[in-house]
Each structure stands twice: as structure tokens, then as C-alpha cells.
Design a protein around this motif. Structure first.
Motif, PDB file in Angstrom:
ATOM      1  N   PHE A 288       2.819  -6.091   5.614  1.00 35.40           N
ATOM      2  CA  PHE A 288       3.989  -6.955   5.428  1.00 35.40           C
ATOM      3  C   PHE A 288       4.544  -6.812   4.011  1.00 35.40           C
ATOM      4  CE2 PHE A 288       5.446 -11.243   3.966  1.00 35.40           C
ATOM      5  CZ  PHE A 288       6.630 -11.285   4.693  1.00 35.40           C
ATOM      6  N   LEU A 289       3.659  -6.843   3.006  1.00 36.30           N
ATOM      7  CA  LEU A 289       4.097  -6.705   1.617  1.00 36.30           C
ATOM      8  C   LEU A 289       4.690  -5.323   1.360  1.00 36.30           C
ATOM      9  CD1 LEU A 289       1.131  -8.473  -0.222  1.00 36.30           C
ATOM     10  CD2 LEU A 289       3.401  -9.410   0.272  1.00 36.30           C
ATOM     11  N   THR A 290       4.140  -4.310   2.018  1.00 35.92           N
ATOM     12  CA  THR A 290       4.678  -2.957   1.876  1.00 35.92           C
ATOM     13  C   THR A 290       6.095  -2.879   2.427  1.00 35.92           C
ATOM     14  OG1 THR A 290       2.461  -2.016   2.074  1.00 35.92           O
ATOM     15  CG2 THR A 290       4.317  -0.521   2.438  1.00 35.92           C
ATOM     16  N   THR A 291       6.284  -3.401   3.619  1.00 40.45           N
ATOM     17  CA  THR A 291       7.613  -3.384   4.241  1.00 40.45           C
ATOM     18  C   THR A 291       8.636  -4.113   3.393  1.00 40.45           C
ATOM     19  OG1 THR A 291       6.664  -3.267   6.477  1.00 40.45           O
ATOM     20  CG2 THR A 291       8.929  -4.070   6.293  1.00 40.45           C
ATOM     21  N   GLU A 292       8.269  -5.296   2.903  1.00 45.72           N
ATOM     22  CA  GLU A 292       9.206  -6.085   2.107  1.00 45.72           C
ATOM     23  C   GLU A 292       9.493  -5.427   0.761  1.00 45.72           C
ATOM     24  OE1 GLU A 292      10.869  -8.735   3.302  1.00 45.72           O
ATOM     25  OE2 GLU A 292       9.838  -8.211   5.166  1.00 45.72           O
ATOM     26  N   SER A 293       8.483  -4.835   0.134  1.00 44.69           N
ATOM     27  CA  SER A 293       8.686  -4.163  -1.153  1.00 44.69           C
ATOM     28  C   SER A 293       9.605  -2.956  -0.997  1.00 44.69           C
ATOM     29  CB  SER A 293       7.342  -3.725  -1.739  1.00 44.69           C
ATOM     30  OG  SER A 293       6.534  -4.843  -2.085  1.00 44.69           O
TER      31      SER A 293
ATOM     32  N   ASN B 176       0.793  -1.233   0.000  1.00 47.04           N
ATOM     33  CA  ASN B 176       0.000   0.000   0.000  1.00 47.04           C
ATOM     34  C   ASN B 176       0.828   1.287   0.000  1.00 47.04           C
ATOM     35  OD1 ASN B 176       0.845   0.075   2.711  1.00 47.04           O
ATOM     36  ND2 ASN B 176      -1.028  -0.921   3.420  1.00 47.04           N
ATOM     37  N   ASP B 177       2.154   1.173  -0.160  1.00 45.52           N
ATOM     38  CA  ASP B 177       2.977   2.371  -0.243  1.00 45.52           C
ATOM     39  C   ASP B 177       4.302   2.022  -0.915  1.00 45.52           C
ATOM     40  OD1 ASP B 177       3.676   5.018   0.014  1.00 45.52           O
ATOM     41  OD2 ASP B 177       3.814   5.018   2.201  1.00 45.52           O
ATOM     42  N   VAL B 178       5.063   3.056  -1.320  1.00 43.45           N
ATOM     43  CA  VAL B 178       6.340   2.877  -1.981  1.00 43.45           C
ATOM     44  C   VAL B 178       7.422   3.625  -1.221  1.00 43.45           C
ATOM     45  CG1 VAL B 178       5.221   2.645  -4.233  1.00 43.45           C
ATOM     46  CG2 VAL B 178       6.082   4.874  -3.513  1.00 43.45           C
ATOM     47  N   HIS B 179       8.667   3.341  -1.548  1.00 40.71           N
ATOM     48  CA  HIS B 179       9.815   4.036  -0.960  1.00 40.71           C
ATOM     49  C   HIS B 179       9.714   5.542  -1.251  1.00 40.71           C
ATOM     50  CE1 HIS B 179      13.981   5.251  -0.285  1.00 40.71           C
ATOM     51  NE2 HIS B 179      14.222   4.080   0.264  1.00 40.71           N
ATOM     52  N   PRO B 180      10.058   6.407  -0.273  1.00 44.32           N
ATOM     53  CA  PRO B 180       9.955   7.865  -0.492  1.00 44.32           C
ATOM     54  C   PRO B 180      10.687   8.360  -1.735  1.00 44.32           C
ATOM     55  CG  PRO B 180      10.372   7.402   1.826  1.00 44.32           C
ATOM     56  CD  PRO B 180      10.482   6.084   1.102  1.00 44.32           C
ATOM     57  N   ALA B 181      11.800   7.716  -2.100  1.00 44.00           N
ATOM     58  CA  ALA B 181      12.571   8.172  -3.260  1.00 44.00           C
ATOM     59  C   ALA B 181      11.808   7.991  -4.562  1.00 44.00           C
ATOM     60  CB  ALA B 181      13.903   7.413  -3.327  1.00 44.00           C
ATOM     61  N   TYR B 182      10.804   7.108  -4.563  1.00 44.78           N
ATOM     62  CA  TYR B 182       9.994   6.886  -5.763  1.00 44.78           C
ATOM     63  C   TYR B 182       8.891   7.929  -5.913  1.00 44.78           C
ATOM     64  CZ  TYR B 182      12.113   2.373  -6.887  1.00 44.78           C
ATOM     65  OH  TYR B 182      12.997   1.377  -7.251  1.00 44.78           O
TER      66      TYR B 182
ATOM     67  N   GLN C  10      13.226  -2.006  -2.758  1.00 45.43           N
ATOM     68  CA  GLN C  10      13.463  -0.735  -3.434  1.00 45.43           C
ATOM     69  C   GLN C  10      14.661  -0.017  -2.813  1.00 45.43           C
ATOM     70  OE1 GLN C  10       9.543   1.091  -3.071  1.00 45.43           O
ATOM     71  NE2 GLN C  10       9.009   0.489  -5.163  1.00 45.43           N
ATOM     72  N   ASP C  11      14.756  -0.048  -1.489  1.00 45.62           N
ATOM     73  CA  ASP C  11      15.857   0.601  -0.793  1.00 45.62           C
ATOM     74  C   ASP C  11      17.192  -0.068  -1.126  1.00 45.62           C
ATOM     75  OD1 ASP C  11      16.678   2.596   1.307  1.00 45.62           O
ATOM     76  OD2 ASP C  11      17.374   0.776   2.314  1.00 45.62           O
ATOM     77  N   LEU C  12      17.194  -1.393  -1.193  1.00 44.71           N
ATOM     78  CA  LEU C  12      18.422  -2.119  -1.531  1.00 44.71           C
ATOM     79  C   LEU C  12      18.929  -1.710  -2.909  1.00 44.71           C
ATOM     80  CD1 LEU C  12      20.533  -4.342  -1.016  1.00 44.71           C
ATOM     81  CD2 LEU C  12      18.889  -5.979  -1.993  1.00 44.71           C
ATOM     82  N   GLY C  13      18.045  -1.666  -3.888  1.00 45.63           N
ATOM     83  CA  GLY C  13      18.447  -1.271  -5.234  1.00 45.63           C
ATOM     84  C   GLY C  13      19.026   0.133  -5.256  1.00 45.63           C
ATOM     85  N   LEU C  14      18.389   1.046  -4.553  1.00 47.13           N
ATOM     86  CA  LEU C  14      18.863   2.427  -4.525  1.00 47.13           C
ATOM     87  C   LEU C  14      20.246   2.534  -3.891  1.00 47.13           C
ATOM     88  CD1 LEU C  14      15.543   4.185  -3.487  1.00 47.13           C
ATOM     89  CD2 LEU C  14      16.609   4.232  -5.745  1.00 47.13           C
ATOM     90  N   LYS C  15      20.443   1.883  -2.775  1.00 49.15           N
ATOM     91  CA  LYS C  15      21.734   1.967  -2.087  1.00 49.15           C
ATOM     92  C   LYS C  15      22.849   1.331  -2.914  1.00 49.15           C
ATOM     93  CE  LYS C  15      20.020   2.388   2.636  1.00 49.15           C
ATOM     94  NZ  LYS C  15      19.795   1.727   3.938  1.00 49.15           N
ATOM     95  N   LYS C  16      22.563   0.242  -3.564  1.00 48.27           N
ATOM     96  CA  LYS C  16      23.573  -0.419  -4.395  1.00 48.27           C
ATOM     97  C   LYS C  16      23.948   0.451  -5.595  1.00 48.27           C
ATOM     98  CE  LYS C  16      24.301  -4.538  -2.461  1.00 48.27           C
ATOM     99  NZ  LYS C  16      25.654  -5.075  -2.150  1.00 48.27           N
ATOM    100  N   TYR C  17      22.953   1.109  -6.189  1.00 44.00           N
ATOM    101  CA  TYR C  17      23.255   1.970  -7.336  1.00 44.00           C
ATOM    102  C   TYR C  17      23.960   3.258  -6.903  1.00 44.00           C
ATOM    103  CZ  TYR C  17      21.671  -0.344 -11.540  1.00 44.00           C
ATOM    104  OH  TYR C  17      21.594  -1.178 -12.625  1.00 44.00           O
ATOM    105  N   GLN C  18      23.648   3.751  -5.719  1.00 44.40           N
ATOM    106  CA  GLN C  18      24.387   4.907  -5.203  1.00 44.40           C
ATOM    107  C   GLN C  18      25.848   4.540  -4.965  1.00 44.40           C
ATOM    108  OE1 GLN C  18      21.643   5.645  -1.935  1.00 44.40           O
ATOM    109  NE2 GLN C  18      21.153   7.674  -2.762  1.00 44.40           N
ATOM    110  N   ALA C  19      26.075   3.333  -4.446  1.00 44.45           N
ATOM    111  CA  ALA C  19      27.456   2.875  -4.234  1.00 44.45           C
ATOM    112  C   ALA C  19      28.177   2.684  -5.563  1.00 44.45           C
ATOM    113  CB  ALA C  19      27.445   1.571  -3.441  1.00 44.45           C
ATOM    114  N   LEU C  20      27.443   2.188  -6.576  1.00 45.44           N
ATOM    115  CA  LEU C  20      28.033   2.046  -7.910  1.00 45.44           C
ATOM    116  C   LEU C  20      28.457   3.412  -8.453  1.00 45.44           C
ATOM    117  CD1 LEU C  20      28.666   0.448 -10.521  1.00 45.44           C
ATOM    118  CD2 LEU C  20      26.287   0.856 -11.207  1.00 45.44           C
TER     119      LEU C  20
END
Length: 483
Positions: A442-447, A368-374, A451-461
Motif C-alpha cells: 500500500f505504501l509503495t503504491t501511494e509513494s 519497497n519500490d520506487v517509480h521507474p523514472a527514479y 512520484q508520478d504526479l510530480g513528474l507529470k506536473k513538471y513535464q507539463a511545466l
């Protein structure tokens, strides 16, 4: 209705590539639809989840783009969407999955020929791409219902553009094409097949007696006959040849993309990339998974002389328009699984920015929600925007492609494996009831975690690439360490 000159200049086309896969053609029985949204190289997309809404009175939608207006039902179902950063020119919600597990992607821009448009011109204030998801997806419970609702809107209000629209639920995928101001056809993708579409009207022969697999606007046969539009010598009703175009532009811009998608998914069949006879429907040589769809949507004629990144031939490498290109705003793969409950059967895989340089991040449609960066990001670079985080990494790779491509590819592989593993774990937890609290929470938290993992990995890249690039300046000079 406007004249033909106004009709042709009115249509502002985006340049997308679409793919649809039937349930028996996929590895796990999923139905898939996916598309690259190609329009502008720096035009951010957001992601949102619209909650279910119930109104006491009928609502009215009015487009900021062209004034298209129509009444809406009192109940709007929950759905995911990827609107643009500004609604000044329209919403362009483009793609999503609703609470009933119905997916929609709109649109694959196309061209109708002048003979057809002279008889049924496009309508300046008719429905266009920017409004379609908004006025259809929240009001349907099956893919077929989606076809019928949008088709009726086109028939009643007219269309401002020639377009292709993708629908899916956990049983079937449909492709609808608008070929003139008020006429359209739709075909169900066979369960054991797929379709790749690239800015052309693609549907071929229509079987009007087979309403399980074909739907059309009322009176389309009479319209074609009355206006003498059918070029077939034997009377066959081939929608592509009656309503579409067959030009050199098609052969350079559109058909090569279809050719490459079919070459990758059905390598047993040899075809000409400039052929105007490439079939709409193909059966794959193997069962298809998410990797196959993401490869096609992120492709640029790899392992052919036409690859703009790796070809040694300066003429051939620029001959055809690739599937993935700099003007991609986002790419999505909408997956529907029939073996799962309603809340978890739909996964909205979203890659922001250039598909070949981004990664498909899974978002459970039951969330029911997305990461703030989206939710943020404007036309000028913003470091906290998900769109710009993915876009920045691609720009850095572009500058030194041969040096940085492997590091990007390794990260894409790492994240894809991690995302798939996480999806399996979430699905297993839901099936076993091994989660705390409300399922949507639960699905919101996991989603959002993914999304956060992808963002942090690309920021590190990006940090790594910037650091390495400091030693790649044209002003660099190798100096003797003893000086």
C-alpha cells in the motif's frame, strides 16, 4: 598514513548545506535532518529501496573509489538510498531511512586545519563519503548506534576526508564530525533547537562528562594535549577552533549560508554574515515545519542584497555562495515521527536537481519500490529520467527567470499542498486500517503515485515553458500585421 600534501590534495570535497531539527522544535514533534547534495551540475541521482538481506557468511565491502575495505555483518536491514547513476567512482548513496526508522545523511564536507592534519593525517584508503551510508545505515537500530558505528570505523580504519554526518531517529538527531584521520566528535541536537551547517567543522565546546549529548573518539583529549593543538587561553575544548579552519574562504563560502539559515529561523537575533562566531546550535523563534526546512535548503539570500537572482547590486549579488545552486544533485529532508508505527514513521522527502527549482516529493520509507523514472538517468540528458525531468524545468526557468519564475513557484506551491494532503490521507488510512492487502505494498503504491504526479506536473511545466520561449528569441522582431 600519507603526508600532509597528499592529504590535502586527496580530499575531493562536495559543497553541501545541512540542517537538523529536534523534536520539540518542530510543529508535530518530528525529528528532521536534511541536506543539499552539491557536487556537479549534470550528474544524475537515482533512488532505490534495498531489501533486507540475510547472508550465511560475513560479507566484505570494498570501495571502487579508494579501495577502503571492511567486513560487514551477515544481516543487512532494509533501507532507502539515493545512489549516483554510475558506481565507477563509488556508490555515494548519501541519504536514507532504514527499517528501524533510523535516518542518515552523509556527508557535509568540511576542512581540517594543517596543524591537526600534520599530527593525524587523513588516510588515503580510509572511509570516505561514498561508502558511509552503505556500511552504516543497514546495520543500526538507533541514531546513537549510527554515531558509534561510524565513529568506530573512523577510529579503526581511518578517514579519507573531513566530514559531517547526520543521524536521526524518532527521538533525537545527532551530528558527527570527522576532524582528522582518526579523531571525531558528535553532538546530540537539543530537542528544542536546530543546527545549520555549511562546509565547516561546526561543533563547539565538548562536555566530555555529558555522554548523553556528546560522544568522541577515544583519546582525543590526550591527542590534542600531546600535540599542543588547543588555542584556547582557558583550556576550553572547542572542537571547531582546535580542528577547523577560520579563513576568508570560510567567511565568503560557508558562514553566510549558516547566517542566512539562522536569520530565517531565528530572525530575532542579528548577526554578521561573515562572522566566524556563529553558534552551532540555535533555538528557533517559532516551531518549525517542512516548509521551513525546504525554504532554507532552497534559499539564495532572498530579501537581502546578496540574492544572485534579484539583487540590484552587481557586486553584492555575487559576494557569497548561496545555499541552493546549480551544482545541487538532489536535496533531501528525512522526517521521523514518534506518533506513528515503525512502517510509516519515516518519510524520505526528495527533491531532484536544483532545490530552488525542484519540489520535495514524499516517499514512505516503509515502501519497497520506487517509480521507474527514479531508477534511470545517465550523465547525458534522458527524457525518461526523474532527475532530468526536474533538471530540465530548472534550466528552462533559468533562461527567462523573470518571465517564468512565478509559473514555477505556483506549481511548487500546488504540489507541496497536494503532497502534504496525500501524506495526511495515507497516515489516516494506516491508522484506521483502511487499506487493502499488505501495508508495504500500500505504501509503495501511494509513494509511486506521488512520484508520478510530480513528474507529470513538471513535464507539463516544461512543455509550457518551451512553448512560451519560442517567442523570446533574440531574432524576434515585431512586424506590422498588415505587411
Amino acid at each position: 598514513m600519507g603526508g600532509i600534501l597528499m592529504t590535502i590534495t586527496k580530499q575531493s570535497l562536495s559543497a553541501c548545506t545541512s540542517i537538523l531539527v529536534g523534536k520539540k522544535a518542530s510543529l508535530d514533534g518530528s525529528v528532521y535532518i536534511g541536506r543539499n547534495e552539491d557536487a556537479k551540475s549534470a550528474w544524475p541521482k537515482h533512488m532505490c529501496v534495498h531489501p533486507r538481506q540475510e547472508f550465511t557468511s560475513e560479507q566484505v565491502f570494498t570501495s571502487k573509489d579508494n579501495g577502503f575495505s571492511m567486513p560487514l555483518p551477515k544481516v543487512a536491514y532494509k533501507y532507502t538510498a539515493t545512489p549516483e547513476w554510475t558506481d565507477e567512482f563509488g556508490l555515494f548513496e548519501e541519504d536514507g531511512i532504514n527499517e528501524f526508522g533510523v535516518a542518515m545523511s552523509a556527508t557535509e564536507s568540511a576542512y581540517a586545519n594543517s596543524e591537526v592534519l600534520s599530527c593525524d593525517p587523513l588516510v588515503a584508503n580510509g572511509i570516505g563519503e561514498e561508502a558511509m551510508v552503505t556500511v552504516v545505515l543497514p546495520y543500526i537500530k538507533t541514531a546513537r548506534e549510527g554515531v558509534l558505528r561510524l565513529g568506530q570505523i573512523v577510529s579503526d580504519y581511518g578517514a579519507s576526508e573531513a566530514n559531517g554526518i547526520l543521524f536521526a531517529d524518532d527521538q533525537e538527531a545527532w551530528y558527527l564530525e570527522i576532524g582528522s584521520g582518526h579523531h571525531w566528535v558528535a553532538q546530540r541536537i537539543p530537542d528544542d533547537a536546530y543546527a545549520v551547517v555549511a562546509n565547516q567543522l561546526a561543533i563547539e565546546e565538548i562536555d566530555f562528562a555529558d555522554t548523553k549529548n556528546f560522544l568522541t573518539s577515544a583519546g582525543i583529549q590526550a591527542f590534542v594535549e600531546a600535540n599542543q593543538l588547543n588555542p584556547s587561553l582557558d583550556g576550553t575544548f572547542n572542537f571547531r577552533k582546535i580542528f577547523g579552519t577560520q579563513t576568508l574562504s570560510d567567511q565568503i563560502y560557508s558562514t553566510p549560508r549558516v547566517w542566512y539559515g539562522q536569520k530565517y529561523l531565528t530572525p530575532s537575533v542579528e548577526q554578521d554574515p561573515m562572522s566566524l562566531e556563529l553558534p552551532f546550535i540555535r533555538k528557533p523563534d517559532r516551531k518549525l515545519g517542512l516548509d521551513d526546512l525546504s525554504y532554507v535548503l532552497g534559499s539564495h539570500y532572498q530579501n537581502t542584497p546578496y540574492d544572485p537572482l534579484n539583487s540590484k547590486d552587481p557586486l553584492l549579488k555575487k559576494k557569497f555562495r548561496p545555499i541552493s545552486l546549480a551544482k545541487t544533485q538532489e536535496s533531501h529532508i528525512l522526517q521521523l515521527r514518534s506518533d506513528l508505527s515503525q512502517d510509516i514513521k519515516g518519510i524520505h522527502w526528495l527533491a531532484l536537481g536544483v532545490t530552488a527549482q525542484s519540489v520535495f516529493v514524499p516517499f514512505f520509507a516503509g515502501a519497497n519500490d520506487v517509480h521507474p523514472a527514479y531508477k534511470v538517468g545517465k550523465a547525458t540528458y534522458e527524457p525518461d529520467s526523474a532527475y532530468w525531468i526536474y533538471k530540465q524545468a530548472g534550466i528552462l526557468v533559468d533562461a527567462h527567470y523573470q518571465a517564468f519564475a512565478k509559473e514555477l513557484s505556483d506549481l511548487q506551491t500546488e504540489l507541496t499542498v497536494g503532497f502534504k494532503t496525500a501524506v495526511r490521507k495515507v497516515v489516516a488510512a494506516v491508522k484506521a486500517g483502511e487499506f487493502d492487502g499488505d501495508l508495504a505494498d500500500f505504501l509503495t503504491t501511494e509513494s509511486i503515485k506521488l512520484q508520478d504526479l510530480g513528474l507529470k506536473k513538471y513535464q507539463a511545466l516544461s512543455a509550457s515553458l518551451i512553448t512560451q520561449a519560442t517567442d523570446m528569441s533574440p531574432l524576434n522582431f515585431k512586424t506590422d500585421a498588415n505587411l
